[in-house]
Design a protein around this motif. Structure first.
Motif, PDB file in Angstrom:
ATOM      1  N   SER A 234       0.858  -1.189   0.000  1.00 29.43           N
ATOM      2  CA  SER A 234       0.000   0.000   0.000  1.00 29.43           C
ATOM      3  C   SER A 234       0.890   1.234   0.000  1.00 29.43           C
ATOM      4  O   SER A 234       1.992   1.231   0.549  1.00 29.43           O
ATOM      5  CB  SER A 234      -0.922   0.015   1.217  1.00 29.43           C
ATOM      6  N   THR A 235       0.404   2.292  -0.649  1.00 33.99           N
ATOM      7  CA  THR A 235       1.129   3.558  -0.686  1.00 33.99           C
ATOM      8  C   THR A 235       0.554   4.488   0.367  1.00 33.99           C
ATOM      9  O   THR A 235      -0.658   4.730   0.388  1.00 33.99           O
ATOM     10  CB  THR A 235       1.022   4.221  -2.070  1.00 33.99           C
ATOM     11  N   LEU A 236       1.405   4.983   1.245  1.00 28.54           N
ATOM     12  CA  LEU A 236       0.961   5.877   2.309  1.00 28.54           C
ATOM     13  C   LEU A 236       1.033   7.306   1.798  1.00 28.54           C
ATOM     14  O   LEU A 236       2.033   8.002   1.945  1.00 28.54           O
ATOM     15  CB  LEU A 236       1.827   5.691   3.556  1.00 28.54           C
ATOM     16  N   TYR A 237      -0.044   7.717   1.138  1.00 34.68           N
ATOM     17  CA  TYR A 237      -0.076   9.073   0.605  1.00 34.68           C
ATOM     18  C   TYR A 237      -0.085  10.072   1.753  1.00 34.68           C
ATOM     19  O   TYR A 237      -0.605   9.814   2.837  1.00 34.68           O
ATOM     20  CB  TYR A 237      -1.300   9.277  -0.277  1.00 34.68           C
ATOM     21  N   GLY A 238       0.477  11.205   1.518  1.00 39.29           N
ATOM     22  CA  GLY A 238       0.536  12.209   2.560  1.00 39.29           C
ATOM     23  C   GLY A 238       1.043  13.521   2.023  1.00 39.29           C
ATOM     24  O   GLY A 238       1.112  13.730   0.808  1.00 39.29           O
ATOM     25  N   ASN A 239       1.411  14.388   2.935  1.00 46.70           N
ATOM     26  CA  ASN A 239       1.771  15.759   2.591  1.00 46.70           C
ATOM     27  C   ASN A 239       3.268  15.994   2.662  1.00 46.70           C
ATOM     28  O   ASN A 239       3.719  17.086   2.937  1.00 46.70           O
ATOM     29  CB  ASN A 239       1.055  16.726   3.533  1.00 46.70           C
ATOM     30  N   ALA A 240       4.068  14.947   2.428  1.00 45.95           N
ATOM     31  CA  ALA A 240       5.519  15.104   2.461  1.00 45.95           C
ATOM     32  C   ALA A 240       6.148  14.256   1.361  1.00 45.95           C
ATOM     33  O   ALA A 240       5.629  13.197   1.002  1.00 45.95           O
ATOM     34  CB  ALA A 240       6.079  14.698   3.818  1.00 45.95           C
ATOM     35  N   THR A 241       7.242  14.746   0.816  1.00 45.77           N
ATOM     36  CA  THR A 241       8.046  13.997  -0.139  1.00 45.77           C
ATOM     37  C   THR A 241       9.372  13.685   0.530  1.00 45.77           C
ATOM     38  O   THR A 241      10.036  14.594   1.048  1.00 45.77           O
ATOM     39  CB  THR A 241       8.272  14.802  -1.428  1.00 45.77           C
ATOM     40  N   THR A 250       8.233   0.543  16.580  1.00 50.07           N
ATOM     41  CA  THR A 250       6.926   0.143  17.081  1.00 50.07           C
ATOM     42  C   THR A 250       6.796   0.433  18.572  1.00 50.07           C
ATOM     43  O   THR A 250       7.771   0.383  19.326  1.00 50.07           O
ATOM     44  CB  THR A 250       6.672  -1.355  16.849  1.00 50.07           C
ATOM     45  N   SER A 251       5.577   0.748  18.978  1.00 50.39           N
ATOM     46  CA  SER A 251       5.161   0.855  20.368  1.00 50.39           C
ATOM     47  C   SER A 251       3.839   0.100  20.472  1.00 50.39           C
ATOM     48  O   SER A 251       3.226  -0.205  19.441  1.00 50.39           O
ATOM     49  CB  SER A 251       4.961   2.326  20.774  1.00 50.39           C
ATOM     50  N   PRO A 252       3.358  -0.210  21.660  1.00 46.22           N
ATOM     51  CA  PRO A 252       2.089  -0.925  21.758  1.00 46.22           C
ATOM     52  C   PRO A 252       0.960  -0.208  21.009  1.00 46.22           C
ATOM     53  O   PRO A 252       0.625   0.938  21.312  1.00 46.22           O
ATOM     54  CB  PRO A 252       1.830  -0.956  23.270  1.00 46.22           C
ATOM     55  N   GLY A 253       0.419  -0.874  19.986  1.00 44.97           N
ATOM     56  CA  GLY A 253      -0.669  -0.297  19.207  1.00 44.97           C
ATOM     57  C   GLY A 253      -0.279   0.849  18.316  1.00 44.97           C
ATOM     58  O   GLY A 253      -1.133   1.623  17.873  1.00 44.97           O
ATOM     59  N   ARG A 254       1.025   0.957  17.966  1.00 42.27           N
ATOM     60  CA  ARG A 254       1.479   2.151  17.255  1.00 42.27           C
ATOM     61  C   ARG A 254       2.735   1.843  16.443  1.00 42.27           C
ATOM     62  O   ARG A 254       3.574   1.034  16.844  1.00 42.27           O
ATOM     63  CB  ARG A 254       1.773   3.248  18.275  1.00 42.27           C
ATOM     64  N   ILE A 255       2.842   2.491  15.273  1.00 46.07           N
ATOM     65  CA  ILE A 255       4.073   2.509  14.480  1.00 46.07           C
ATOM     66  C   ILE A 255       4.378   3.961  14.144  1.00 46.07           C
ATOM     67  O   ILE A 255       3.484   4.706  13.719  1.00 46.07           O
ATOM     68  CB  ILE A 255       3.948   1.713  13.168  1.00 46.07           C
ATOM     69  N   ASP A 256       5.620   4.372  14.342  1.00 47.58           N
ATOM     70  CA  ASP A 256       6.088   5.682  13.896  1.00 47.58           C
ATOM     71  C   ASP A 256       7.174   5.472  12.863  1.00 47.58           C
ATOM     72  O   ASP A 256       8.103   4.679  13.072  1.00 47.58           O
ATOM     73  CB  ASP A 256       6.643   6.491  15.061  1.00 47.58           C
ATOM     74  N   VAL A 257       7.065   6.181  11.743  1.00 49.14           N
ATOM     75  CA  VAL A 257       8.072   6.119  10.684  1.00 49.14           C
ATOM     76  C   VAL A 257       8.655   7.516  10.503  1.00 49.14           C
ATOM     77  O   VAL A 257       7.920   8.483  10.253  1.00 49.14           O
ATOM     78  CB  VAL A 257       7.486   5.614   9.354  1.00 49.14           C
ATOM     79  N   PHE A 258       9.960   7.617  10.653  1.00 47.22           N
ATOM     80  CA  PHE A 258      10.680   8.874  10.451  1.00 47.22           C
ATOM     81  C   PHE A 258      11.416   8.813   9.118  1.00 47.22           C
ATOM     82  O   PHE A 258      11.823   7.734   8.664  1.00 47.22           O
ATOM     83  CB  PHE A 258      11.688   9.109  11.576  1.00 47.22           C
ATOM     84  N   THR A 272      -1.830   4.193  14.280  1.00 49.36           N
ATOM     85  CA  THR A 272      -2.296   3.632  15.543  1.00 49.36           C
ATOM     86  C   THR A 272      -3.396   2.625  15.250  1.00 49.36           C
ATOM     87  O   THR A 272      -4.097   2.719  14.230  1.00 49.36           O
ATOM     88  CB  THR A 272      -2.834   4.714  16.501  1.00 49.36           C
ATOM     89  N   SER A 273      -3.545   1.685  16.135  1.00 51.43           N
ATOM     90  CA  SER A 273      -4.544   0.637  15.936  1.00 51.43           C
ATOM     91  C   SER A 273      -5.969   1.174  15.987  1.00 51.43           C
ATOM     92  O   SER A 273      -6.896   0.532  15.485  1.00 51.43           O
ATOM     93  CB  SER A 273      -4.370  -0.454  16.993  1.00 51.43           C
ATOM     94  N   THR A 274      -6.168   2.354  16.571  1.00 56.39           N
ATOM     95  CA  THR A 274      -7.513   2.925  16.672  1.00 56.39           C
ATOM     96  C   THR A 274      -7.830   3.907  15.558  1.00 56.39           C
ATOM     97  O   THR A 274      -9.001   4.203  15.302  1.00 56.39           O
ATOM     98  CB  THR A 274      -7.682   3.642  18.024  1.00 56.39           C
ATOM     99  N   HIS A 275      -6.807   4.406  14.868  1.00 55.64           N
ATOM    100  CA  HIS A 275      -7.036   5.440  13.857  1.00 55.64           C
ATOM    101  C   HIS A 275      -6.564   5.049  12.463  1.00 55.64           C
ATOM    102  O   HIS A 275      -7.157   5.423  11.468  1.00 55.64           O
ATOM    103  CB  HIS A 275      -6.338   6.744  14.278  1.00 55.64           C
ATOM    104  N   GLY A 276      -5.514   4.268  12.371  1.00 55.01           N
ATOM    105  CA  GLY A 276      -4.868   4.029  11.090  1.00 55.01           C
ATOM    106  C   GLY A 276      -3.757   5.038  10.877  1.00 55.01           C
ATOM    107  O   GLY A 276      -3.170   5.552  11.839  1.00 55.01           O
ATOM    108  N   TRP A 277      -3.456   5.351   9.627  1.00 55.36           N
ATOM    109  CA  TRP A 277      -2.347   6.248   9.307  1.00 55.36           C
ATOM    110  C   TRP A 277      -2.778   7.706   9.359  1.00 55.36           C
ATOM    111  O   TRP A 277      -3.826   8.069   8.833  1.00 55.36           O
ATOM    112  CB  TRP A 277      -1.783   5.934   7.925  1.00 55.36           C
ATOM    113  N   TYR A 278      -1.942   8.523   9.983  1.00 55.27           N
ATOM    114  CA  TYR A 278      -2.138   9.971  10.022  1.00 55.27           C
ATOM    115  C   TYR A 278      -1.384  10.614   8.843  1.00 55.27           C
ATOM    116  O   TYR A 278      -0.759   9.932   8.033  1.00 55.27           O
ATOM    117  CB  TYR A 278      -1.607  10.541  11.338  1.00 55.27           C
ATOM    118  N   GLN A 279      -1.422  11.928   8.762  1.00 55.71           N
ATOM    119  CA  GLN A 279      -0.628  12.672   7.795  1.00 55.71           C
ATOM    120  C   GLN A 279       0.818  12.779   8.291  1.00 55.71           C
ATOM    121  O   GLN A 279       1.110  12.579   9.468  1.00 55.71           O
ATOM    122  CB  GLN A 279      -1.210  14.078   7.589  1.00 55.71           C
TER     123      GLN A 279
END
Length: 486
Positions: A234-241, A250-258, A272-279
């Motif tokens: 899947s492509t994580l579209y967003g507001n950054a290139t 990873t954290s419990p119920g969470r992934i952060d990608v820098f 997050t497991s409750t929201h999905g992917w943010y911007q």
């Protein structure tokens, strides 16, 4: 003026060019001359013109696709490795341009770019994408898209334009007598094809893997392995290139990608497991010159490491509960002022949060390592030797153990194990062979398994696995990045 007439086909046909891409380039001459490759994608055909522009003064070359097709947006690659020392914007006399310092006074200039993917202080390798063909020019409007290329010897003691030197590509001197020549690019990544998208892999628990890859257009792709089955990409579209390798944690119920943005600012995207992917979120105006590395010592804190404009590895902690930084960027290691890195960092923390290890590539290609402990703080950077190609990768199986994975100069995979992150003599390095097109990334979902990912010469995702009690498995192909797609 667009170049359409082909006077000479000096390079081999595409098929042969690809076949020769693994041939080691001849060494530079004793006088320090560079061995240049054509600054375009492998197998593409370009015609250069040194005589049609009234702006040319001495050995400059304007390149267009020999087919006559629209050039705008075509990738521009580094003709040789080095460091970006000079750049300009769209209103400069060269429009958007970058100039790579190759050492010994030699440099190459790439002008009229539409986009720039490298900036002052960035270290680039031969074949790395540094921009795209455009028509930006501060002196003239409406020029046709093309790449203006110059091979310079700034250390010659001469002034402009006398220091612009005659250029050769893949050993074939440009035909300045006729003013035109056509080449098929052999800039095929045989030395270090890091313009391919980078990778990051993490695990949310036993039996699960998440793989992230950056696409050539600067977007993030994600693929999950769970219950013995791979998902589609899947492509994580967003507001950054973004560019370079992502760094996931990873954290419990969470992934952060820098990731490193094309504006050389740090970016973060969260699931997050409750929201999905943010911007994507912009993480401040600090200029970084490498992709980041991340570790986690507690459920609420993420340690972030990057290379800065001084080529030092710096550190900052991010509190995910409050979504704020807890400290400013700071140098790490007691000898940080004398330690220079030429790659982005790798980092790993043990599971109880009492120890971290950070790694990077030194100026001579050797492995640098640095340890932090809760009782002592940061130790000194240590040179562990070796000869890396690109950045290292680190993971831990259990306790204070560290597994390091390196891409050697011959592009093979090197594995090095330490039982505590401090002793690097008990266990010898293992050379797993193979041919990696990008730096590896490694993850362990428990003490009995390691998974290593990279890309092969076809740019496909490949995976190598170790399971306790068994020898290392052979590389397994996982298909092209992005295919199949959701």
């Amino acid at each position: 003026m667009r170049l359409r007439r082909i006077l000479k086909l000096s390079a081999p046909v595409v098929g042969l060019a690809l076949a020769l891409s693994a041939v080691v380039a001849p060494s530079a001459s004793a006088a320090g001359e560079l061995y240049l490759e054509l600054p375009f994608s492998c197998g593409t055909s370009w015609t250069g013109d040194s005589g049609s522009s009234n702006a040319h003064r001495n050995n400059e070359i304007d390149f267009n696709l020999s087919s006559g097709a629209d050039d705008r947006g075509q990738p521009v690659l580094a003709a040789a490795g080095g460091t970006i020392r000079w750049e300009g914007g769209a209103t400069s006399a060269y429009g958007n341009y970058v100039e790579i310092d190759h050492g010994n006074g030699y440099s190459t200039l790439y002008a009229h770019l539409q986009d720039k993917y490298a900036h002052n202080g960035d270290t680039v390798v031969q074949g790395e994408k540094i921009g795209t063909v455009g028509n930006t020019d501060g002196n003239s409007s409406g020029i046709s898209p093309h790449l203006h290329f110059e091979y310079r010897n700034r250390g010659s003691g001469q002034s402009y334009p006398d220091y612009i030197r005659p250029a050769s590509f893949h050993g074939d001197p440009f035909d300045y007598a006729t003013g035109r020549e056509t080449y098929v690019s052999q800039n095929c990544g045989s030395t270090s094809p890091s313009s391919m998208p980078g990778l990051s892999a993490v695990s949310r628990g036993v039996g699960g893997l998440d793989v992230f890859a950056v696409t050539t257009d600067g977007r993030l792709k994600h693929r999950n392995y769970s219950s013995g089955t791979w998902s589609c990409w899947s492509t994580l579209y967003g507001n950054a290139t973004i560019k370079g390798e992502p760094a996931a944690i990873t954290s419990p119920g969470r992934i952060d990608v820098f990731a490193q943005g094309i504006d050389n600012r740090l970016k973060k995207i969260t699931w997050t497991s409750t929201h999905g992917w943010y911007q994507w979120a912009d993480m401040g105006d600090y200029t970084i010159t490498s992709p980041p590395a991340v570790t986690r010592r507690s459920p609420t804190g993420i340690d972030v490491f990057v290379k800065n404009t001084a080529n030092k590895i710096v550190y900052r902690n991010f509190n995910i509960a409050q979504s704020t930084w807890t400290n400013n960027w700071s140098n790490i290691g007691g000898n940080a002022s004398t330690t220079t890195a030429t790659s982005g960092p790798a980092a790993v923390a043990n599971h109880d949060g009492t120890r971290m290890n950070v790694f990077a590539r030194a100026t001579d290609g050797s492995l640098l390592s640095l340890m932090w402990t809760l009782d002592h703080g940061w130790y000194n950077w240590a040179d562990r030797g070796g000869s890396l190609n690109g950045r290292p990768s680190a993971s831990t199986r259990s306790g204070n153990s560290v597994d390091i994975f390196l891409r050697d100069q011959d592009n093979s995979l090197i594995h090095w194990y330490s039982p505590d992150g401090a002793d690097w003599t008990t266990y010898p390095k293992s050379d797993f062979g193979g041919w990696l097109a990008v730096s590896p990334t490694a993850v362990s979902w428990n003490s009995g398994r390691i998974d290593v990912f990279s890309r092969n010469s076809n740019a496909d995702l490949i995976q190598k696995t170790w399971i306790s009690g068994d020898p290392w498995y052979a590389w397994t192909g996982r298909g092209p990045i992005g295919a199949p797609a959701c």
